[in-house]
Structures are given as structure tokens and as C-alpha cells.
Design an enzyme around this catalytic site. Structure first.
Site, short mmCIF file in Angstrom:
data_model
loop_
_atom_site.label_atom_id
_atom_site.label_comp_id
_atom_site.label_asym_id
_atom_site.label_seq_id
_atom_site.Cartn_x
_atom_site.Cartn_y
_atom_site.Cartn_z
CE LYS A 36 99.35 50.04 101.39
NZ LYS A 36 100.00 50.63 100.27
CD GLU B 86 102.95 48.78 100.48
OE1 GLU B 86 102.49 49.02 101.46
OE2 GLU B 86 103.38 49.17 99.70
N GLY B 87 98.34 44.86 101.51
CA GLY B 87 97.33 43.95 102.15
C GLY B 87 97.68 42.50 102.07
CG HIS B 88 96.12 41.13 98.40
ND1 HIS B 88 96.14 42.12 97.54
CD2 HIS B 88 95.26 40.53 98.52
CE1 HIS B 88 94.82 42.18 97.21
NE2 HIS B 88 93.93 41.19 97.64
CG ASP C 73 87.34 41.61 102.97
OD1 ASP C 73 86.81 42.23 102.38
OD2 ASP C 73 88.67 41.63 102.66
CD GLN D 74 86.52 37.25 102.66
OE1 GLN D 74 85.95 37.17 101.57
NE2 GLN D 74 87.72 37.25 102.67
CB SER E 183 91.88 45.02 94.51
OG SER E 183 92.78 44.05 95.32
CB VAL F 15 97.86 46.46 105.19
CG1 VAL F 15 99.01 47.38 104.54
CG2 VAL F 15 98.60 45.35 105.79
P1 AMP Z 1 90.72 40.38 97.98
O1 AMP Z 1 91.64 39.91 96.98
O2 AMP Z 1 90.24 41.64 98.09
O3 AMP Z 1 89.54 39.35 97.97
O4 AMP Z 1 91.35 40.03 99.24
C1 AMP Z 1 92.26 38.86 99.66
C2 AMP Z 1 92.45 38.95 101.06
O5 AMP Z 1 93.49 39.94 101.30
C3 AMP Z 1 91.33 38.61 101.97
O6 AMP Z 1 91.38 38.10 103.03
C4 AMP Z 1 91.41 40.25 102.52
O7 AMP Z 1 90.56 40.46 103.71
C5 AMP Z 1 92.84 40.63 102.44
N1 AMP Z 1 93.11 42.03 102.52
C6 AMP Z 1 92.65 42.73 101.53
N2 AMP Z 1 92.95 44.00 101.76
C7 AMP Z 1 93.74 44.03 102.85
C8 AMP Z 1 94.16 45.13 103.61
N3 AMP Z 1 94.03 46.36 103.31
N4 AMP Z 1 94.81 44.85 104.65
C9 AMP Z 1 94.77 43.30 105.37
N5 AMP Z 1 94.35 42.31 104.37
C10 AMP Z 1 93.60 42.73 103.40
#
Ligand code: AMP
Length: 272
Positions: free
Chosen positions: A182, A33-35, A148, A151, A184, A174
Site C-alpha cells: 500500500k 491502511e499502512g498508515h 520505507d 528511512q 499513497s 501492509v
Molecule cells: P508516508 O505518508 O508515505 O510518508 O508514510 C508514512 C509512514 O507510513 C512511514 O513510516 C511509512 O513507512 C509508513 N507506511 C507507508 N506505507 C506503508 C505500508 N504499506 N505498510 C506499512 N507502513 C507503511
């Protein structure tokens, strides 16, 4: 929704859509759900939404989890389509890095703090892949999570320093109902580790609210999770410098090894 694996195909598909706005949501997949919050923000502000799904080898260190990072494009495609993504760009490593390039981008001083201290090449890999994705997609806006925070700050700096004509949009973290951010990587946790992991955000919040010291917070997180703190640091945000008397915006960031899983979390706030 279309799933595209080749750069030329994606460029062709986007060429007739450039009168409208195009959003890029860069991810490494295994969506949660973050993505999907990034997608929702992207959809609300743009005509076309491109999500990239690429586990980027150049941002992983030699002993990190590149090989074991969870991957499931079929599941991701379903979730992305339901969320209203128009294109998934899921290139192979060979498509993104056909030759071992010799011109490099360096993330600079901001990359030596926080996660960069224990992952020294990580942010060089991040700016490399994000710069490539920006040039491939040429989006109007790109969406990044505050999960992040380092980042996000480095990407904002790259966009400023290299004049990418792209608006960077930040989306709040999220969380699960119990407060765990949240991620992965949460699938790596055993049931017991997962049950204990919410202590990270709980104790971080207590520190941010001035209810306990940094040392007590470290101890409480390690005791509750059985993990080991990598860092627990307060910096000025987004510059990632030591706070001074005039600092108005802060990040309090933590990384914890729970078993072999490295979990990160943060709180960003402003004082008036
Ligand atoms: P990742 O696939 O983990 O590289 O994350 C891809 C994007 O989703 C990055 O910009 C992360 O910051 C964002 N993201 C990952 N988890 C969350 C979360 N729990 N809440 C908000 N954004 C997230």
C-alpha cells in the site's frame, strides 16, 4: 480528535499529557491502511497518539512530485479519528520552515544506497523534518513502516547518534490482497498499471526464496509492469552495507518506475 496547525498550540495541548506516554506517527497524509497499522500499534502502546501530516518539501527533489503529491486533510481527519488518533498536527510549510535554516543534518553514508542513489537529497530532508517533529512533539515512541526500510534504518541511526530519548517502533508492510504494498502513490497508477504492479512483490519473493536470479527478476518485473527498475539490491540490514559471511539480517529492496510513478518494496529477513 483535534487538528492543530501551529507548533505552540500543539505543545500547549500536549503539556498536560506528558505524565502519560505519547506516540508520534509521522506521515505525509493521504492515509491508507499502512498508515492506520502504525496508528493501531501506537494506540496499543501509548496513552496519546499524535499523527503528523506534512508533505515535506525538503525531501523532494526538483523534478519530483511535491506539487502533485495527493493531499486531502478532510478525508485523512475522518480516517484518523476513526482509528483513534488524538491529535493531527498538520503544519503549513511556513510554520515548519519560517526561515531558510543554515544548520543542516546530513543522513550520511547510509543515504547514498538504494533510494538515495537516485534521490541524493531525499534522506537529508527526511532527517531534517523527523528531527524537527521529534523536538516539537517530544514523543515517548515514534512509529515507522518497514515499507520505507531505508528511512527506518536511517532514523534509528539518527536517534542513536543524536541521543533522542525516543523509542523507534517498526511496523510490517501492509499489502493489498494481491500483494502490492500500500502506498499513497498507488493512486497515480492507471488501471492497467495497477493490475500489473503486483508482479513486483511476486518476483521479489521468488528472488528472496532463491527461485530465480537477480537478472531474471529484473527482467520479469520490467516485462510484467512495462516499467523500468531503478535498483534491485540485497544489503545487510539495518546497516545497509554489502552482506558478508557473518550477515544475519538482510533487506532485498526494489524501486521501479511504472510510468512516472516510482514504486518501492522490500523484504527483510533473518537467517539463524
Ligand atoms: P508516508 O505518508 O508515505 O510518508 O508514510 C508514512 C509512514 O507510513 C512511514 O513510516 C511509512 O513507512 C509508513 N507506511 C507507508 N506505507 C506503508 C505500508 N504499506 N505498510 C506499512 N507502513 C507503511
Amino acid at each position: 480528535m483535534q487538528v492543530i496547525t501551529e507548533i505552540t498550540q500543539l505543545r500547549k495541548a500536549l503539556s498536560s499529557l506528558r505524565q502519560g506516554s505519547i506516540a508520534l506517527v509521522p506521515t505525509m497524509g493521504y492515509l491508507h491502511e499502512g498508515h492506520l497499522a502504525l496508528v493501531a500499534a501506537a494506540k496499543a502502546q501509548n496513552d496519546t497518539v499524535v499523527m503528523s501530516i506534512f508533505v515535506n518539501p525538503t525531501q523532494f527533489g526538483p523534478n519530483e512530485d511535491f506539487e502533485s503529491y495527493p493531499r486531502d486533510l478532510a478525508r485523512d481527519s475522518k480516517l484518523a479519528a476513526e482509528a483513534g488518533v488524538d491529535f493531527i498536527f498538520a503544519p503549513s510549510v511556513e510554520e515548519m520552515y519560517p526561515v531558510n535554516g543554515s544548520v543542516v543534518l546530513q543522513a550520511g553514508a547510509m543515504a547514498s544506497k538504494l533510494c538515495g542513489a537516485s534521490r541524493p537529497t531525499h534522506f537529508d530532508g527526511v532527517v531534517q523534518v523527523v528531527a524537527k517533529l521529534f523536538n516539537i512533539v517530544q514523543p515517548t515512541r515514534a512509529y515507522f513502516g518497514q515499507k520505507d526500510a531505508q528511512q527506518l534504518a536511517i532514523i534509528e541511526t539518527m536517534v542513536r547518534d543524536f541521543n533522542f530519548p525516543i523509542e523507534i517502533c517498526a511496523v510490517p508492510i501492509v499489502r493489498e490482497a494481491d500483494g502490492l504494498a500500500k502506498s499513497s502513490r498507488n493512486v497515480y497508477l492507471t488501471k492497467e498499471q495497477r493490475d500489473k504492479a503486483p508482479a513486483i512483490y511476486k518476483e521479489l519473493t521468488r528472488l528472496q526464496q532463491g527461485k530465480q536470479t537477480r537478472e531474471a527478476t529484473k527482467e520479469a518485473i520490467e516485462r510484467a509492469t512495462g516499467g523500468k527498475i531503478d535498483y534491485l539490491t540485497k544489503l545487510a540490514y539495518p546497516d545497509l552495507t554489502e552482506p558478508t559471511a557473518s550477515t544475519k539480517r538482510f533487506v532485498l529492496a526494489v524501486a521501479v518506475f511504472v510510468g512516472k510513478t516510482r514504486l518501492i518494496d522490500n523484504i527483510i529477513w533473518e537467517v539463524v
